[in-house]
Every structure is written in structure tokens, then in C-alpha cells.
Design a protein around this motif. Structure first.
Motif, mmCIF file in Angstrom:
data_model
loop_
_atom_site.group_PDB
_atom_site.id
_atom_site.type_symbol
_atom_site.label_atom_id
_atom_site.label_comp_id
_atom_site.label_asym_id
_atom_site.label_seq_id
_atom_site.Cartn_x
_atom_site.Cartn_y
_atom_site.Cartn_z
ATOM 1 N N MET A 42 1.626 -7.923 21.662
ATOM 2 C CA MET A 42 1.607 -8.437 20.315
ATOM 3 C C MET A 42 2.874 -7.958 19.607
ATOM 4 S SD MET A 42 -1.189 -7.840 17.263
ATOM 5 C CE MET A 42 -1.169 -6.084 17.446
ATOM 6 N N ILE A 43 3.563 -8.878 18.972
ATOM 7 C CA ILE A 43 4.777 -8.580 18.217
ATOM 8 C C ILE A 43 4.479 -8.784 16.735
ATOM 9 C CG2 ILE A 43 7.197 -9.206 17.840
ATOM 10 C CD1 ILE A 43 6.643 -7.960 20.593
ATOM 11 N N ILE A 44 4.869 -7.803 15.921
ATOM 12 C CA ILE A 44 4.614 -7.843 14.480
ATOM 13 C C ILE A 44 5.950 -7.841 13.739
ATOM 14 C CG2 ILE A 44 3.507 -6.683 12.531
ATOM 15 C CD1 ILE A 44 1.748 -5.214 14.682
ATOM 16 N N ALA A 45 6.133 -8.807 12.855
ATOM 17 C CA ALA A 45 7.331 -8.870 12.015
ATOM 18 C C ALA A 45 6.960 -8.433 10.606
ATOM 19 C CB ALA A 45 7.896 -10.288 11.997
ATOM 20 N N MET A 46 7.862 -7.647 10.013
ATOM 21 C CA MET A 46 7.603 -7.174 8.655
ATOM 22 C C MET A 46 8.890 -7.298 7.828
ATOM 23 S SD MET A 46 6.200 -3.482 7.231
ATOM 24 C CE MET A 46 5.065 -3.354 8.562
ATOM 25 N N PRO A 47 8.828 -8.036 6.710
ATOM 26 C CA PRO A 47 9.975 -8.072 5.807
ATOM 27 C C PRO A 47 10.011 -6.770 5.014
ATOM 28 C CG PRO A 47 8.174 -9.353 4.888
ATOM 29 C CD PRO A 47 7.718 -8.863 6.239
ATOM 30 N N MET A 48 11.157 -6.095 5.019
ATOM 31 C CA MET A 48 11.224 -4.782 4.380
ATOM 32 C C MET A 48 12.407 -4.677 3.426
ATOM 33 S SD MET A 48 10.103 -2.265 7.508
ATOM 34 C CE MET A 48 10.036 -0.843 6.435
ATOM 35 N N ILE B 180 14.397 -7.840 8.205
ATOM 36 C CA ILE B 180 13.226 -8.251 8.979
ATOM 37 C C ILE B 180 13.129 -7.247 10.124
ATOM 38 C CG2 ILE B 180 12.131 -10.072 10.340
ATOM 39 C CD1 ILE B 180 12.612 -10.769 7.348
ATOM 40 N N VAL B 181 12.008 -6.525 10.163
ATOM 41 C CA VAL B 181 11.823 -5.470 11.142
ATOM 42 C C VAL B 181 10.721 -5.906 12.106
ATOM 43 C CG1 VAL B 181 11.323 -3.012 11.432
ATOM 44 C CG2 VAL B 181 12.540 -3.804 9.403
ATOM 45 N N ILE B 182 10.969 -5.706 13.390
ATOM 46 C CA ILE B 182 10.057 -6.154 14.440
ATOM 47 C C ILE B 182 9.471 -4.931 15.153
ATOM 48 C CG2 ILE B 182 9.827 -7.607 16.499
ATOM 49 C CD1 ILE B 182 10.756 -9.182 14.009
ATOM 50 N N PHE B 183 8.142 -4.936 15.297
ATOM 51 C CA PHE B 183 7.428 -3.853 15.966
ATOM 52 C C PHE B 183 6.640 -4.419 17.146
ATOM 53 C CE2 PHE B 183 7.844 -2.632 11.537
ATOM 54 C CZ PHE B 183 8.234 -1.308 11.602
ATOM 55 N N ASN B 184 6.409 -3.579 18.163
ATOM 56 C CA ASN B 184 5.556 -4.002 19.284
ATOM 57 C C ASN B 184 4.107 -3.618 19.011
ATOM 58 O OD1 ASN B 184 5.265 -1.262 19.928
ATOM 59 N ND2 ASN B 184 6.677 -1.347 21.658
#
Length: 167
Positions: free
Chosen positions: A1-7, A22-26
Motif C-alpha cells: 500500500m502506497i500513501i501520498a500526503m500533501p505537506m 507531496i510525500v510518499i510513504f509505504n
């Protein structure tokens, strides 16, 4: 699962397309990528570049605090889940909460209506055929939202400034 978060400033951005990064987390909440937000250059093509970036990273979930109905509809149409968050919440908690289905935005009508889009003539009226977003605003005089439908009868009477109705 990949999660994108605008920061912005190390927190969840209060508005999706106005985020600095735009920060991407696993799925283990580890940072895997960090990008300048292409939407900051303005206009529909820049917002499309932001959407394309998120798609290219194969994001499954995007965490937002506030998002416009057009962009929300485009994310949902791309089969990307959208999780509601709050910029006062820690990054780790936001990532954990993103798997909570009760936080999911399921319909474009849950996003904020952009009356400025219509007041400025929309981006779809250009000679190049526009950007592909809907061509008219979506609010009626009772403020019900009808995403992706064209209804312009009562738009001219409504004006917004942030969350307050301005008369």
C-alpha cells in the motif's frame, strides 16, 4: 500500500493542491519519496501534473484535510482512496488513521465547491479544448452539490471566501 500526503511545514497541508510537497510513504509508514508540488505553479495543467505525479507513484491512498470537488472526483475516478485528516494530527497518526474506512471520502460532493473556477470562466473554455475538468460550477441555491453535472443557473448569486458565505 502506497500513501501520498500533501505537506507544508512538516504537517499535513490544509489544502490539497496548495501543499508545498507531496510525500510518499509505504505500508510500513516509511518515507519513500518526496516531491515539490507541481500544482503550485497554478492552473489546471499544474493540478493535472500533481494528479499525474500521485498516479505515477502508484498511490493507493491520499490523505487530505481540504480538497476541491473536482480534484477529489479525479482521485476517486483513478481508484485512489482519499482519507480525511487534520493538520494538527501527527504524521504517524495520520498514516495509521488512513486505513480507517470511516475516514474515507467516497463521493466528489464531499470536496469543496470551486466557485472561483466558474467566475474566472473555467479552464475548459480555452481554444485548446480545456483540461478535461467539468465545465460549470455545481452548486444550486440550497448549496447541494451535484458533481460532474453542468448547472449554472444559481452560480452567479453565490460568493465564497474560505468557509464563510459573503453577500
Amino acid at each position: 500500500m502506497i500513501i501520498a500526503m500533501p505537506m507544508s511545514r512538516g504537517r499535513l497541508a490544509s489544502h490539497f493542491t496548495k501543499a508545498q510537497r507531496i510525500v510518499i510513504f509505504n505500508e510500513y509508514h516509511q518515507l519513500i519519496a518526496n516531491f515539490d508540488n507541481p500544482a503550485l505553479t497554478g492552473g489546471c495543467s499544474a493540478k493535472k501534473a500533481m494528479l499525474d505525479l500521485i498516479k505515477a507513484q502508484k498511490a493507493d491512498i491520499v490523505i487530505v484535510q481540504h480538497i476541491g470537488e473536482r480534484m477529489l472526483g479525479k482521485l476517486l475516478s483513478a481508484s485512489i482512496s482519499v482519507s480525511k485528516g487534520d493538520s494538527r494530527t501527527s504524521i504517524e497518526q495520520l498514516l495509521t488513521d488512513s486505513s480507517d474506512f470511516n475516514r474515507r471520502m467516497l463521493n466528489a460532493s464531499e470536496g469543496r465547491t470551486s466557485l472561483n473556477h466558474e467566475n474566472k470562466g473555467g479552464c475548459c473554455s480555452g481554444a485548446s479544448g480545456g483540461c478535461g475538468c467539468s465545465t460549470k460550477g455545481t452548486a444550486s441555491n440550497n448549496l447541494a452539490v451535484h458533481p460532474l453535472k453542468t448547472k449554472s443557473t444559481d452560480i452567479a448569486r453565490l460568493k465564497y471566501s474560505g468557509f464563510r458565505v459573503v453577500t
